[in-house]
Design an enzyme around this catalytic site. Structure first.
Site, short mmCIF file in Angstrom:
data_model
loop_
_atom_site.label_atom_id
_atom_site.label_comp_id
_atom_site.label_asym_id
_atom_site.label_seq_id
_atom_site.Cartn_x
_atom_site.Cartn_y
_atom_site.Cartn_z
N ASP A 58 0.85 -1.19 0.00
CA ASP A 58 0.00 0.00 0.00
C ASP A 58 0.89 1.24 0.00
OD1 ASP A 58 -3.22 0.49 0.97
OD2 ASP A 58 -1.82 2.19 1.05
N ILE A 59 0.52 2.22 -0.81
CA ILE A 59 1.33 3.43 -0.95
C ILE A 59 1.28 4.29 0.31
CG2 ILE A 59 -0.42 5.03 -1.87
CD1 ILE A 59 1.64 5.70 -4.11
N HIS A 109 -6.95 -5.70 2.04
CA HIS A 109 -5.84 -5.16 2.83
C HIS A 109 -5.31 -6.27 3.74
CE1 HIS A 109 -6.78 -0.75 2.24
NE2 HIS A 109 -7.97 -1.25 1.96
N HIS A 125 -9.98 -5.11 -3.45
CA HIS A 125 -8.66 -5.32 -2.85
C HIS A 125 -8.81 -5.74 -1.41
CE1 HIS A 125 -9.79 -1.07 -2.60
NE2 HIS A 125 -9.20 -1.06 -1.42
N GLY A 136 -16.31 2.49 3.23
CA GLY A 136 -15.04 3.20 3.22
C GLY A 136 -14.17 2.89 2.01
N GLN A 137 -14.79 2.36 0.94
CA GLN A 137 -13.99 2.02 -0.25
C GLN A 137 -13.65 3.27 -1.04
OE1 GLN A 137 -15.87 -0.73 -2.99
NE2 GLN A 137 -13.93 -1.20 -3.99
N ASN A 158 -12.95 -3.28 2.05
CA ASN A 158 -13.94 -2.21 2.10
C ASN A 158 -14.82 -2.28 0.85
OD1 ASN A 158 -12.81 -1.25 4.50
ND2 ASN A 158 -11.33 0.02 3.39
#
Ligand code: 5GP
Ligand code: ZN
Length: 125
Positions: A39-40, A114, A112, A105-106, A99
């Site tokens: 994750d960035i 997490h 994806h 909260g997407q 999400n």
């Protein structure tokens, strides 16, 4: 999924661009149907994302044809988590989160998972 949702990629989708190599990412794992990358903006010491290569908005468009793929994403998570440094066993572990939609909260509408772990205060909630 419907025909439109079965498209291999979406031109406007940031994660499709990552799968295609058009946007750089720090790869964690790849096979024919799954891609995983860091994750960035990590919210845990170890934080990466597992995604299907095929465009797929979220779980709300999944159906029984997707069970094998979703199952593989689940079962590969612990293996990759350990490889990335999550601690083994019940005193270690990691969190898996998907999400779905605005209320979920997407922010990126390519499914994806997490995977978050590592020793720290981040996981007290
Ligand atoms: P969501 O809120 O949709 O579940 O999470 C989207 C996640 O994707 C966020 O944690 C965000 O940091 C991550 N993300 C968004 N854009 C990029 C990107 O271009 N590269 C990477 N590696 N992660 C991204
Ligand atoms: Zn996509």
């Amino acid at each position: 999924m419907s025909q439109a949702e079965h498209l291999d990629h979406s031109d406007n989708c940031i994660f499709c661009k990552i799968v295609a190599g058009k946007i750089p990412s720090k790869k964690v794992y790849e096979d024919e149907e799954i891609y995983a990358f860091h994750d960035i903006n990590p919210t845990a010491p170890i934080h990466f994302l597992i995604i299907p290569k095929r465009h797929f908005a979220n779980l709300m468009v999944a159906d029984s044809a997707d069970e094998a793929l979703l199952g593989r994403m689940m079962t590969i998570a612990p293996r990759l988590a350990l490889e990335q440094g999550c601690r083994p066993g019940d005193t270690g572990g990691f969190r898996v989160m998907i999400n779905n939609g605005a209320d979920g909260g997407q922010e990126v509408y390519h499914l994806h998972m997490h995977v978050m772990g590592g020793p720290r205060q981040w996981n007290k909630n």
